[in-house]
Scaffold this active site. Sequence first.
Site, PDB file in Angstrom:
ATOM      1  N   TRP A  99       0.306  -1.658   0.326  1.00 36.74           N
ATOM      2  CA  TRP A  99       0.018   0.167  -0.199  1.00 36.74           C
ATOM      3  C   TRP A  99       0.776   1.052   0.273  1.00 36.74           C
ATOM      4  O   TRP A  99       0.209   2.230  -0.527  1.00 36.74           O
ATOM      5  CB  TRP A  99      -0.687  -0.314   1.051  1.00 36.74           C
ATOM      6  CG  TRP A  99      -2.207   0.985   1.491  1.00 36.74           C
ATOM      7  CD1 TRP A  99      -2.565   1.599  -0.070  1.00 36.74           C
ATOM      8  CD2 TRP A  99      -2.905   1.423   2.237  1.00 36.74           C
ATOM      9  NE1 TRP A  99      -3.606   2.454   0.529  1.00 36.74           N
ATOM     10  CE2 TRP A  99      -3.700   2.670   2.194  1.00 36.74           C
ATOM     11  CE3 TRP A  99      -2.095   0.708   3.921  1.00 36.74           C
ATOM     12  CZ2 TRP A  99      -4.183   3.038   2.821  1.00 36.74           C
ATOM     13  CZ3 TRP A  99      -3.693   1.636   4.957  1.00 36.74           C
ATOM     14  CH2 TRP A  99      -4.385   2.619   4.608  1.00 36.74           C
ATOM     15  N   HIS A 159      13.277  -4.288   4.163  1.00 33.31           N
ATOM     16  CA  HIS A 159      12.771  -4.534   5.706  1.00 33.31           C
ATOM     17  C   HIS A 159      13.822  -4.878   6.666  1.00 33.31           C
ATOM     18  O   HIS A 159      13.847  -5.226   7.514  1.00 33.31           O
ATOM     19  CB  HIS A 159      12.080  -5.943   5.118  1.00 33.31           C
ATOM     20  CG  HIS A 159      10.827  -6.508   4.831  1.00 33.31           C
ATOM     21  ND1 HIS A 159       9.824  -5.401   5.057  1.00 33.31           N
ATOM     22  CD2 HIS A 159      10.247  -7.294   3.956  1.00 33.31           C
ATOM     23  CE1 HIS A 159       8.859  -6.223   4.024  1.00 33.31           C
ATOM     24  NE2 HIS A 159       9.614  -7.217   3.146  1.00 33.31           N
ATOM     25  N   GLY A 315      -6.843  -6.407   3.604  1.00 35.78           N
ATOM     26  CA  GLY A 315      -6.804  -5.188   3.801  1.00 35.78           C
ATOM     27  C   GLY A 315      -7.808  -4.337   5.249  1.00 35.78           C
ATOM     28  O   GLY A 315      -8.193  -3.488   5.112  1.00 35.78           O
TER      29      GLY A 315
HETATM   30  P1  A3P Z   1      -3.974  -8.238   5.443  1.00 36.73           P
HETATM   31  O1  A3P Z   1      -3.120  -9.627   5.460  1.00 36.73           O
HETATM   32  O2  A3P Z   1      -4.662  -8.133   6.801  1.00 36.73           O
HETATM   33  O3  A3P Z   1      -4.991  -8.479   4.816  1.00 36.73           O
HETATM   34  P2  A3P Z   1       2.962  -5.941   2.567  1.00 36.73           P
HETATM   35  O4  A3P Z   1       2.140  -4.980   2.134  1.00 36.73           O
HETATM   36  O5  A3P Z   1       3.728  -5.291   3.969  1.00 36.73           O
HETATM   37  O6  A3P Z   1       2.767  -7.226   2.512  1.00 36.73           O
HETATM   38  O7  A3P Z   1       1.203  -6.004   3.826  1.00 36.73           O
HETATM   39  C1  A3P Z   1       0.456  -6.874   2.991  1.00 36.73           C
HETATM   40  C2  A3P Z   1      -0.950  -6.385   4.348  1.00 36.73           C
HETATM   41  O8  A3P Z   1      -1.679  -5.320   3.811  1.00 36.73           O
HETATM   42  C3  A3P Z   1      -1.987  -7.179   3.563  1.00 36.73           C
HETATM   43  O9  A3P Z   1      -2.610  -8.024   5.079  1.00 36.73           O
HETATM   44  C4  A3P Z   1      -2.933  -6.977   2.358  1.00 36.73           C
HETATM   45  O10 A3P Z   1      -3.767  -7.425   2.154  1.00 36.73           O
HETATM   46  C5  A3P Z   1      -2.249  -4.939   3.177  1.00 36.73           C
HETATM   47  N1  A3P Z   1      -3.032  -4.698   1.564  1.00 36.73           N
HETATM   48  C6  A3P Z   1      -2.258  -4.103   0.643  1.00 36.73           C
HETATM   49  N2  A3P Z   1      -2.857  -3.485   0.151  1.00 36.73           N
HETATM   50  C7  A3P Z   1      -3.208  -2.643   0.559  1.00 36.73           C
HETATM   51  C8  A3P Z   1      -4.436  -1.390   0.471  1.00 36.73           C
HETATM   52  N3  A3P Z   1      -3.978  -1.099  -1.229  1.00 36.73           N
HETATM   53  N4  A3P Z   1      -4.382  -0.988   1.274  1.00 36.73           N
HETATM   54  C9  A3P Z   1      -4.660  -1.634   2.758  1.00 36.73           C
HETATM   55  N5  A3P Z   1      -4.474  -3.043   2.933  1.00 36.73           N
HETATM   56  C10 A3P Z   1      -4.060  -3.082   2.175  1.00 36.73           C
END
Ligand code: A3P
Length: 350
Positions: A99, A159, A315
């Site tokens: 995101w 990270h 998300g």
């Molecule tokens: P969940 O597993 O709780 O749904 P990262 O990008 O650091 O790998 O984190 C992934 C998490 O961010 C996931 O959470 C994913 O669904 C969520 N995510 C991805 N895109 C997003 C967006 N545009 N807005 C909000 N959350 C998002």
Amino acid sequence: MSKPSSYKLEEITQFSKIKTMTTSLPKHLQDQEGLSEEGKNFFSILPKEKGWMGSYIYNYQGFWASPRTIQGVIACQQQFHAQDSDIIIVTPPKSGTTWLKSLLFALVNRMKYPVFEQNHPLLVKNPHELIPFLEISLYVDGCVPNFASFTSPRLLSTHMPFASLPKSIQDSKTKLVYLCRNPKDTFISLWHFTNNLRLHHKDMHPIEEKLESFCKGVSPYGPFWNHVLDYWKQSIEKPKKVLFLMYEEIKAQPKLQLKRLAEFLECPFSIEEENCGVMDEILRMCSFENLSNLEVNTNGKLSNETENKVFFRKGEVGDWKNYFTREMSEKLNDIIEQKFQESEIKFLYI
Ligand code: A3P
């Protein structure tokens, strides 16, 4: 977890020569079996624990990661030269990196790629392609990145904990945008993600077992608290260098946080842009709803064969409530209280 991590960066020039050997295991599942003799020797003195994807993760410079990731970190520490204009996103895994990458890309490139245009790169590329990870993409497996194709400012991500960042990042005017998320949702997201990527395992990791590891600090790039606290301290000491964001705060006040981000990066929105709805359009384009339904993110893959859809699950904030027992919640609460009591960090939806 008894042996100290005794290698120092200066002592490991030899280690940069360690290459993973070809094995039949997928790369992200490789552990010691995928290493040369030299590599095995290096890892044999590091503390070792059962991993989340491959069989083992190791403690290197105080954080936990797979051998493949640690090799990428070392290569990056030795070879990466930061520029003052670089912007680097830093997150603990599963904090909303995807995101933030989309928001930052849209924000910084809004003159080059106007957000109202149909052919915006975010509509056809996954955010991880547009803002690559240093240690797990650009410097992975002995790769030597070619930065010639990057325009300024270079947008990168990692990270890595603060103490392990390449020195040039710490010493330059490079800006770091840090994002974390409440530890319960981070844990649940990580648990799902790693279960998904364990190609050869149909069964899920028992959640209690993984929570135990997380609480002991044994999670990818963990301990989680050290990661968060170190960057939080930097953001207080050097507010022009490190911006500290929280997933839940962006969810609650997206416009305010986007504005903060733009001001930190010294590219604030003009009154005209505000009136034209540029911020609203960036937030709409980067929303979970929009990104997760794009063809590239439903059927596309990254160059390492990871399916783009794994980065989009729910998300939401507070999904942990669907998985945690009362006992699990109290256990993590105690640790959160103890670890964060001396900071001003207050996680929301916990
Ligand atoms: P969940 O597993 O709780 O749904 P990262 O990008 O650091 O790998 O984190 C992934 C998490 O961010 C996931 O959470 C994913 O669904 C969520 N995510 C991805 N895109 C997003 C967006 N545009 N807005 C909000 N959350 C998002």
